[in-house]
Scaffold this active site. Sequence first.
Site, mmCIF file in Angstrom:
data_model
loop_
_atom_site.group_PDB
_atom_site.id
_atom_site.type_symbol
_atom_site.label_atom_id
_atom_site.label_comp_id
_atom_site.label_asym_id
_atom_site.label_seq_id
_atom_site.Cartn_x
_atom_site.Cartn_y
_atom_site.Cartn_z
ATOM 1 N N ASP A 61 16.028 -15.641 8.000
ATOM 2 C CA ASP A 61 17.175 -16.069 7.185
ATOM 3 C C ASP A 61 18.523 -15.760 7.849
ATOM 4 O OD1 ASP A 61 16.283 -17.328 4.794
ATOM 5 O OD2 ASP A 61 15.657 -15.384 3.975
ATOM 6 N N GLU A 66 26.776 -15.761 6.277
ATOM 7 C CA GLU A 66 27.763 -15.401 5.257
ATOM 8 C C GLU A 66 27.369 -14.133 4.494
ATOM 9 O OE1 GLU A 66 30.022 -17.819 1.966
ATOM 10 O OE2 GLU A 66 27.933 -17.656 1.409
ATOM 11 N N ASP A 67 26.076 -13.904 4.376
ATOM 12 C CA ASP A 67 25.642 -12.808 3.507
ATOM 13 C C ASP A 67 25.856 -11.419 4.088
ATOM 14 O OD1 ASP A 67 24.874 -14.422 1.379
ATOM 15 O OD2 ASP A 67 23.007 -14.955 2.411
ATOM 16 N N ARG A 86 16.182 -8.791 4.814
ATOM 17 C CA ARG A 86 17.363 -9.250 5.548
ATOM 18 C C ARG A 86 18.198 -8.092 6.092
ATOM 19 N NH1 ARG A 86 20.477 -14.142 3.111
ATOM 20 N NH2 ARG A 86 21.225 -13.959 5.258
ATOM 21 N N HIS A 161 23.216 -16.519 -5.814
ATOM 22 C CA HIS A 161 24.472 -15.795 -5.621
ATOM 23 C C HIS A 161 25.559 -16.404 -6.513
ATOM 24 C CE1 HIS A 161 22.892 -15.010 -1.317
ATOM 25 N NE2 HIS A 161 23.004 -13.825 -1.869
ATOM 26 N N CYS A 248 26.935 -20.611 3.099
ATOM 27 C CA CYS A 248 26.038 -19.562 3.630
ATOM 28 C C CYS A 248 25.939 -19.566 5.153
ATOM 29 C CB CYS A 248 24.625 -19.753 3.094
ATOM 30 S SG CYS A 248 24.548 -20.314 1.404
#
Length: 253
Positions: A61, A66-67, A86, A161, A248
Amino acid sequence: MHFKIAITRKPGENFAQGITTSILGSPDYEAMAVQYAAYVETLESLGLEVIVLDAEPAYPDAYFVEDVAVVTPDIAIITNPGAEARRGEEDTVEPILARYRETVRIQPPGTVEGGDVLMVGSHYFIGLSDRTNREGAEQLGRILEAHGNTWTPVPVEAGLHLKSSVSTVGKNTLLVTNGFASRSEFRDYDKIILDEAEEYAGNILSINDHLIMPLGFPDTKTKLEALGLPIIELDVSEACKMDGGLTCMSLRF
Ligand code: CIR
Protein backbone atom coordinates in the site's frame (compact mmCIF):
# COMPACT_ATOMS: atom_id res chain seq x y z
CA MET A 1 -1.49 27.14 -0.58
CA HIS A 2 0.23 27.14 -3.97
CA PHE A 3 1.71 23.68 -4.44
CA LYS A 4 5.18 23.32 -5.91
CA ILE A 5 6.22 19.77 -5.09
CA ALA A 6 4.51 16.39 -4.97
CA ILE A 7 5.97 13.19 -3.58
CA THR A 8 4.57 10.02 -5.13
CA ARG A 9 5.58 6.38 -5.20
CA LYS A 10 5.27 3.87 -8.02
CA PRO A 11 2.69 1.20 -7.26
CA GLY A 12 4.45 -2.16 -6.93
CA GLU A 13 3.57 -5.16 -9.05
CA ASN A 14 2.11 -6.65 -5.87
CA PHE A 15 -0.08 -3.61 -5.13
CA ALA A 16 -3.17 -5.84 -5.17
CA GLN A 17 -1.92 -7.44 -1.94
CA GLY A 18 -2.66 -4.22 -0.04
CA ILE A 19 -5.54 -3.81 2.37
CA THR A 20 -8.96 -3.47 0.81
CA THR A 21 -12.65 -3.82 1.59
CA SER A 22 -13.66 -3.30 -2.03
CA ILE A 23 -15.62 -5.85 -4.00
CA LEU A 24 -15.03 -4.16 -7.34
CA GLY A 25 -12.97 -6.99 -8.76
CA SER A 26 -9.29 -7.85 -9.03
CA PRO A 27 -6.93 -4.94 -9.56
CA ASP A 28 -4.84 -4.95 -12.72
CA TYR A 29 -1.19 -3.93 -12.55
CA GLU A 30 -0.89 -2.80 -16.19
CA ALA A 31 -3.93 -0.56 -15.85
CA MET A 32 -2.63 0.77 -12.54
CA ALA A 33 0.74 1.64 -14.10
CA VAL A 34 -0.99 3.57 -16.88
CA GLN A 35 -3.27 5.39 -14.43
CA TYR A 36 -0.36 6.24 -12.13
CA ALA A 37 1.65 7.66 -15.06
CA ALA A 38 -1.31 9.86 -16.04
CA TYR A 39 -1.58 11.03 -12.44
CA VAL A 40 2.08 12.07 -12.36
CA GLU A 41 1.77 13.79 -15.75
CA THR A 42 -1.25 15.72 -14.57
CA LEU A 43 0.55 17.02 -11.48
CA GLU A 44 3.49 18.05 -13.68
CA SER A 45 1.14 19.82 -16.09
CA LEU A 46 -0.03 21.95 -13.15
CA GLY A 47 3.54 23.07 -12.51
CA LEU A 48 4.52 20.70 -9.73
CA GLU A 49 7.90 19.05 -9.50
CA VAL A 50 7.00 15.40 -8.94
CA ILE A 51 9.34 13.22 -6.91
CA VAL A 52 8.83 9.54 -7.77
CA LEU A 53 9.93 7.02 -5.15
CA ASP A 54 10.61 3.39 -5.97
CA ALA A 55 7.96 0.80 -5.17
CA GLU A 56 8.32 -0.92 -1.82
CA PRO A 57 7.51 -4.61 -2.33
CA ALA A 58 7.37 -5.16 1.45
CA TYR A 59 4.57 -2.58 1.66
CA PRO A 60 2.00 -3.09 -1.11
CA ASP A 61 0.00 0.00 0.00
CA ALA A 62 3.06 2.28 0.14
CA TYR A 63 2.14 4.19 -3.04
CA PHE A 64 -0.66 5.75 -0.97
CA VAL A 65 2.03 8.13 0.32
CA GLU A 66 -0.48 10.65 1.63
CA ASP A 67 -1.07 8.52 4.69
CA VAL A 68 2.45 8.69 6.11
CA ALA A 69 2.81 12.45 6.52
CA VAL A 70 1.02 15.73 6.98
CA VAL A 71 2.92 18.57 5.33
CA THR A 72 2.12 22.15 6.30
CA PRO A 73 3.80 25.31 4.99
CA ASP A 74 6.34 25.13 7.82
CA ILE A 75 6.60 21.59 9.21
CA ALA A 76 6.19 17.97 8.12
CA ILE A 77 4.58 15.64 10.61
CA ILE A 78 5.48 12.02 10.00
CA THR A 79 2.58 9.81 11.02
CA ASN A 80 2.30 6.49 12.78
CA PRO A 81 -0.18 4.67 10.51
CA GLY A 82 -3.11 3.03 12.23
CA ALA A 83 -2.89 0.03 9.91
CA GLU A 84 -0.17 -2.15 11.41
CA ALA A 85 0.79 -3.58 8.03
CA ARG A 86 1.59 -0.06 6.83
CA ARG A 87 3.89 0.94 9.70
CA GLY A 88 7.36 1.48 8.28
CA GLU A 89 6.22 3.06 5.01
CA GLU A 90 6.99 6.42 6.59
CA ASP A 91 10.69 5.62 7.02
CA THR A 92 11.49 6.11 3.34
CA VAL A 93 9.39 9.26 3.00
CA GLU A 94 10.79 11.12 6.02
CA PRO A 95 14.28 11.72 4.54
CA ILE A 96 12.73 13.21 1.41
CA LEU A 97 10.53 15.56 3.41
CA ALA A 98 13.49 16.49 5.62
CA ARG A 99 15.01 18.21 2.57
CA TYR A 100 12.16 20.69 2.62
CA ARG A 101 10.80 20.92 6.16
CA GLU A 102 11.63 20.33 9.80
CA THR A 103 10.14 16.90 10.55
CA VAL A 104 8.51 15.60 13.71
CA ARG A 105 6.89 12.22 14.40
CA ILE A 106 3.59 11.13 15.87
CA GLN A 107 4.46 8.85 18.78
CA PRO A 108 2.67 5.61 19.69
CA PRO A 109 0.16 4.89 21.08
CA GLY A 110 -0.97 7.77 18.88
CA THR A 111 -1.90 6.80 15.34
CA VAL A 112 -2.61 9.11 12.42
CA GLU A 113 -3.03 8.55 8.69
CA GLY A 114 -2.81 11.54 6.37
CA GLY A 115 -6.04 10.55 4.64
CA ASP A 116 -7.78 11.73 7.79
CA VAL A 117 -6.30 15.22 7.67
CA LEU A 118 -8.04 17.88 5.62
CA MET A 119 -6.23 21.21 5.36
CA VAL A 120 -8.41 24.23 4.64
CA GLY A 121 -6.12 27.23 4.79
CA SER A 122 -4.60 27.24 8.27
CA HIS A 123 -7.41 25.12 9.71
CA TYR A 124 -7.11 21.35 9.85
CA PHE A 125 -9.95 18.87 10.21
CA ILE A 126 -8.63 15.66 11.74
CA GLY A 127 -10.79 12.57 11.29
CA LEU A 128 -11.08 10.15 14.19
CA SER A 129 -11.30 6.85 12.34
CA ASP A 130 -10.19 3.24 12.55
CA ARG A 131 -6.76 4.56 11.45
CA THR A 132 -6.43 7.81 13.41
CA ASN A 133 -7.04 7.64 17.14
CA ARG A 134 -7.75 10.47 19.58
CA GLU A 135 -4.24 10.33 21.04
CA GLY A 136 -2.74 10.70 17.55
CA ALA A 137 -5.16 13.48 16.62
CA GLU A 138 -4.29 15.38 19.80
CA GLN A 139 -0.55 15.04 19.21
CA LEU A 140 -1.01 16.29 15.67
CA GLY A 141 -3.31 19.07 16.83
CA ARG A 142 -0.75 20.29 19.38
CA ILE A 143 1.97 20.40 16.72
CA LEU A 144 -0.31 22.28 14.34
CA GLU A 145 -1.28 24.77 17.07
CA ALA A 146 2.38 25.37 17.93
CA HIS A 147 2.80 26.54 14.33
CA GLY A 148 -0.12 28.95 14.40
CA ASN A 149 -2.82 26.66 13.01
CA THR A 150 -6.20 25.58 14.37
CA TRP A 151 -7.85 22.17 14.22
CA THR A 152 -11.11 20.35 14.82
CA PRO A 153 -11.55 16.61 15.42
CA VAL A 154 -14.23 14.98 13.25
CA PRO A 155 -15.54 11.49 14.04
CA VAL A 156 -15.49 9.36 10.88
CA GLU A 157 -18.40 6.95 11.01
CA ALA A 158 -18.38 5.92 7.36
CA GLY A 159 -15.58 5.42 4.85
CA LEU A 160 -11.92 4.67 5.41
CA HIS A 161 -10.64 8.18 6.09
CA LEU A 162 -12.16 11.64 6.53
CA LYS A 163 -10.98 12.61 3.06
CA SER A 164 -12.77 9.61 1.56
CA SER A 165 -15.90 11.71 2.14
CA VAL A 166 -14.90 15.38 2.44
CA SER A 167 -12.70 17.47 0.14
CA THR A 168 -11.89 21.14 -0.12
CA VAL A 169 -12.72 22.62 -3.51
CA GLY A 170 -11.39 26.11 -2.93
CA LYS A 171 -12.36 29.25 -1.06
CA ASN A 172 -14.92 28.36 1.58
CA THR A 173 -16.48 25.36 -0.14
CA LEU A 174 -16.37 21.67 0.75
CA LEU A 175 -17.47 18.70 -1.33
CA VAL A 176 -19.17 16.32 1.09
CA THR A 177 -21.17 13.13 1.25
CA ASN A 178 -24.70 13.39 2.58
CA GLY A 179 -23.57 11.79 5.84
CA PHE A 180 -21.15 14.63 6.57
CA ALA A 181 -23.23 17.49 5.13
CA SER A 182 -25.10 18.34 8.31
CA ARG A 183 -22.17 17.88 10.68
CA SER A 184 -21.68 20.85 12.98
CA GLU A 185 -17.90 20.81 12.40
CA PHE A 186 -18.54 22.08 8.85
CA ARG A 187 -21.29 24.59 9.63
CA ASP A 188 -19.23 27.62 8.55
CA TYR A 189 -18.60 26.27 5.04
CA ASP A 190 -20.57 26.26 1.83
CA LYS A 191 -21.19 22.68 0.73
CA ILE A 192 -21.62 20.75 -2.47
CA ILE A 193 -23.39 17.54 -1.54
CA LEU A 194 -22.57 14.38 -3.47
CA ASP A 195 -25.28 12.23 -4.94
CA GLU A 196 -25.45 8.93 -3.05
CA ALA A 197 -24.45 6.98 -6.17
CA GLU A 198 -21.30 9.11 -6.58
CA GLU A 199 -19.81 9.14 -3.09
CA TYR A 200 -16.45 7.87 -4.32
CA ALA A 201 -16.05 11.29 -5.98
CA GLY A 202 -15.89 12.80 -2.48
CA ASN A 203 -12.12 12.42 -2.70
CA ILE A 204 -10.83 15.02 -5.14
CA LEU A 205 -7.71 17.13 -5.47
CA SER A 206 -7.72 20.90 -5.51
CA ILE A 207 -4.38 22.02 -6.90
CA ASN A 208 -3.32 25.48 -8.01
CA ASP A 209 -6.82 26.55 -9.04
CA HIS A 210 -7.64 23.28 -10.81
CA LEU A 211 -9.83 20.43 -9.64
CA ILE A 212 -8.80 16.85 -10.35
CA MET A 213 -11.70 14.44 -9.99
CA PRO A 214 -12.17 10.72 -10.68
CA LEU A 215 -13.52 9.82 -14.11
CA GLY A 216 -17.10 8.59 -14.30
CA PHE A 217 -19.05 10.82 -11.93
CA PRO A 218 -21.14 13.08 -14.19
CA ASP A 219 -23.47 14.48 -11.56
CA THR A 220 -20.53 15.57 -9.39
CA LYS A 221 -18.80 17.04 -12.43
CA THR A 222 -21.83 19.17 -13.23
CA LYS A 223 -22.00 20.38 -9.64
CA LEU A 224 -18.29 21.23 -9.59
CA GLU A 225 -18.47 23.07 -12.93
CA ALA A 226 -20.52 25.74 -11.16
CA LEU A 227 -17.34 26.75 -9.32
CA GLY A 228 -15.84 27.92 -12.61
CA LEU A 229 -12.50 26.17 -12.12
CA PRO A 230 -10.88 23.96 -14.77
CA ILE A 231 -11.68 20.29 -14.09
CA ILE A 232 -9.43 17.38 -14.98
CA GLU A 233 -10.87 13.86 -14.84
CA LEU A 234 -8.56 10.93 -14.18
CA ASP A 235 -9.31 7.24 -14.30
CA VAL A 236 -8.43 5.82 -10.88
CA SER A 237 -10.38 2.58 -11.15
CA GLU A 238 -7.49 0.46 -9.86
CA ALA A 239 -6.73 2.60 -6.79
CA CYS A 240 -10.47 2.56 -6.09
CA LYS A 241 -10.34 -1.24 -5.92
CA MET A 242 -7.76 -0.80 -3.15
CA ASP A 243 -9.89 1.72 -1.18
CA GLY A 244 -7.72 4.61 -2.35
CA GLY A 245 -8.19 7.60 -4.55
CA LEU A 246 -6.72 10.80 -5.91
CA THR A 247 -5.46 12.49 -2.77
CA CYS A 248 -3.93 9.27 -1.39
CA MET A 249 -1.33 8.94 -4.14
CA SER A 250 0.67 12.08 -3.40
CA LEU A 251 1.95 14.41 -0.74
CA ARG A 252 1.66 17.95 -2.01
CA PHE A 253 3.31 21.06 -0.65
C1 CIR B 1 -5.36 1.11 3.03
O1 CIR B 1 -6.34 0.43 3.36
O2 CIR B 1 -4.60 1.61 3.86
C2 CIR B 1 -5.09 1.33 1.57
N1 CIR B 1 -5.45 0.15 0.83
C3 CIR B 1 -5.85 2.52 1.06
C4 CIR B 1 -5.34 3.81 1.59
C5 CIR B 1 -6.02 4.98 0.98
N2 CIR B 1 -5.45 6.19 1.44
C6 CIR B 1 -6.12 7.33 1.58
O3 CIR B 1 -7.33 7.36 1.44
N3 CIR B 1 -5.44 8.41 1.97
